[in-house]
Write an enzyme that holds these catalytic residues in place. Structure first.
Site, PDB file in Angstrom:
ATOM      1  N   ASP A 253     -10.037  -9.285   8.252  1.00  0.00           N
ATOM      2  CA  ASP A 253     -11.466  -9.143   7.974  1.00  0.00           C
ATOM      3  C   ASP A 253     -12.153 -10.502   7.966  1.00  0.00           C
ATOM      4  OD1 ASP A 253     -11.398  -6.433   7.843  1.00  0.00           O
ATOM      5  OD2 ASP A 253     -12.323  -6.282   5.864  1.00  0.00           O
TER       6      ASP A 253
ATOM      7  N   ASP B 293      -2.240 -18.054   1.612  1.00  0.00           N
ATOM      8  CA  ASP B 293      -3.462 -18.639   1.038  1.00  0.00           C
ATOM      9  C   ASP B 293      -3.886 -19.878   1.829  1.00  0.00           C
ATOM     10  OD1 ASP B 293      -1.112 -19.786   0.096  1.00  0.00           O
ATOM     11  OD2 ASP B 293      -1.943 -20.345  -1.850  1.00  0.00           O
TER      12      ASP B 293
ATOM     13  N   LYS C  74       3.915 -15.264   1.371  1.00  0.00           N
ATOM     14  CA  LYS C  74       3.907 -16.125   0.186  1.00  0.00           C
ATOM     15  C   LYS C  74       5.357 -16.305  -0.259  1.00  0.00           C
ATOM     16  CE  LYS C  74       0.736 -16.912  -2.460  1.00  0.00           C
ATOM     17  NZ  LYS C  74       0.113 -18.202  -2.806  1.00  0.00           N
TER      18      LYS C  74
ATOM     19  N   ASP D  45      -4.748  -7.328   5.897  1.00  0.00           N
ATOM     20  CA  ASP D  45      -6.009  -6.650   5.594  1.00  0.00           C
ATOM     21  C   ASP D  45      -7.086  -7.703   5.311  1.00  0.00           C
ATOM     22  OD1 ASP D  45      -7.760  -4.651   4.989  1.00  0.00           O
ATOM     23  OD2 ASP D  45      -6.771  -3.973   3.171  1.00  0.00           O
TER      24      ASP D  45
ATOM     25  N   TYR E 121       0.824  -1.220   0.000  1.00  0.00           N
ATOM     26  CA  TYR E 121       0.000   0.000   0.000  1.00  0.00           C
ATOM     27  C   TYR E 121       0.857   1.268   0.000  1.00  0.00           C
ATOM     28  CZ  TYR E 121      -3.922  -3.085   1.157  1.00  0.00           C
ATOM     29  OH  TYR E 121      -4.877  -4.072   1.145  1.00  0.00           O
TER      30      TYR E 121
END
Ligand code: NAD
Length: 379
Positions: A264, A236, A203, A260, A153
């Site tokens: 959530d 993942d 990852k 993020d 970001y």
């Protein structure tokens, strides 16, 4: 003292707290937190030096800016900031630079709050609210630590560029070793106060930043926290495991982007937005306390503002996090969380927590009062 987490503090002065209630339901839920702060003073002799100020739309209305410089300066000085929520339709057409959310972003940026703590805790009385089976979520208590100030970001280059006869959108995932080290330390320190287990997610199979993340987290573990159990998981696979059997985790540490998404997803394991607290922690100040901002995950809920329907529990649990992580009062945080649990077990529900069973909802203020009563009963 380790980055971001308190190990001791000066007992001679009252801890200081800046309350920024904000907009919409922010002031309504904060009123209930103030009852609880008052209770600690009256019944436990724990007094806070509380100051209050404006943020978001209310600050814009008063000063033409969503965060006045004086408020920013105060936030840098106090032991902790407790924020309600910002925003609302009234401010939707404002210029981007003065939108209510800019006030919150300025606080996070200038306080350099790099570790975002999002607990996913399922109170037994609300286990039916989860989209997962009751036995998968009942008693769940995990903490996601998301790196908040770096990563994709913020990385450069970023933008939309011309390339040949089409455009290309670019964002850059970038992490320095020191950025990874400090958030890893926050996670290990937290784990020491909880279940002593950290799972780091990235990852590393496809991203160089993930390879570095894994190496650095492992190094911080081996050199500074060998007694904390550490595992690594691809993000993942981590998402899958969070849905399959979330109770296998204690603390999860991950980067800004994966955090993020994962925080959530984990939050929704536990039901309503009105129940979710958060903390954002930065580097230690001179008194040993970390820079800290506590806030509910929800927004200003303009659809229910002013109607006494807001659930104050997310904001109250954010204050419980302040007790634990800024003021080193873990026992008092436990007391407050147990009071919330008791009130829910007694069947008290704000409108957002109603099922099909015809229970009458309590108001925001009645929920706050019930929690104060449960605190009284804890003495
Ligand atoms: P929201 O979180 O305000 O509301 C989403 C839904 O959840 C609404 O139906 C609302 O009534 C309900 N809800 C939220 N908190 C609740 C509570 N404590 N009790 C009961 N119900 C609750 O999100 P939104 O509607 O997308 O955004 C509304 C405004 O809030 C926007 O201006 C947005 O920019 C802002 N916002 C601010 C923050 C923040 O201050 N951190 C976060 C998200 C959104």
């Amino acid at each position: 003292m380790r980055d971001g987490i308190l190990e001791g503090s000066d007992p001679m002065t009252n801890p200081s707290l800046l309350i920024l209630a904000g907009d919409g339901i922010g002031p309504e839920v904060m009123a209930e937190v103030k009852k609880i702060i008052g209770w600690y003073g009256d019944k436990r002799g724990i007094n806070f030096d509380v100051s209050e100020d404006l943020v978001g739309g209310s600050a814009y209305d008063a000063h033409g800016t969503p965060l006045h410089d004086n408020t920013m300066a105060k936030a840098q000085e106090v032991d902790a900031v407790l924020l309600g929520a910002v925003g609302g339709p009234k401010y939707d057409d404002l210029d981007f630079s003065v939108k209510p959310e800019r006030g919150l972003l300025r606080l996070r940026k200038e306080m350099d709050l790099y570790a975002n703590l999002r607990p996913a805790q399922c109170f037994d009385a609300l286990a039916d609210f989860s989209s997962l089976k009751k036995d998968v979520v009942a008693g769940l208590d995990i903490m996601i630590v998301r790196e908040l100030t770096s990563g994709i970001y913020f990385g450069e280059p970023r933008g939309i560029f011309e390339e040949g006869n089409e455009r290309v959108g670019i964002n850059t995932q970038r992490y320095t070793e020191s950025e990874i080290e400090r958030v890893a330390r926050s996670a290990f320190e937290l784990a020491k106060r909880r279940g002593n287990k950290v799972c780091s997610m990235e990852k590393a199979n496809v991203m160089e930043s993930g390879i570095l993340w894994r190496e650095v987290v492992q190094r911080v573990h081996d050199t500074e926290y060998p007694d904390v159990e550490l595992s690594h998981m691809y993000a993942d696979a981590g998402a899958m495991q969070l849905c399959r059997w979330p109770k296998q985790f204690d603390v999860i540490v991950t980067d800004n982007l994966f955090g993020d998404l994962l925080s959530d997803a984990a939050a929704m394991l536990t039901g309503s937005l009105g129940m979710l607290p958060s903390a954002s922690l930065g580097a230690p100040m001179a008194n040993g306390r970390p820079k800290a901002l506590y806030e509910p995950v929800h927004g200003s809920a303009p659809d229910i503002a002013g109607q006494g329907k807001a659930n104050p529990i997310a904001c109250i649990l954010s204050f419980a996090m302040a007790l634990r992580y800024s003021f080193d009062m873990g026992d008092e945080a436990d007391r407050l969380e147990k009071a919330v649990e008791q009130v829910l077990a007694d069947g008290k529900r704000t409108a957002d927590l109603l099922g099909e069973d015809g229970v009458q909802p309590v108001t925001t203020s009645e929920m706050g009062d019930a929690i104060v009563e449960a605190l009284n009963a804890s003495l």
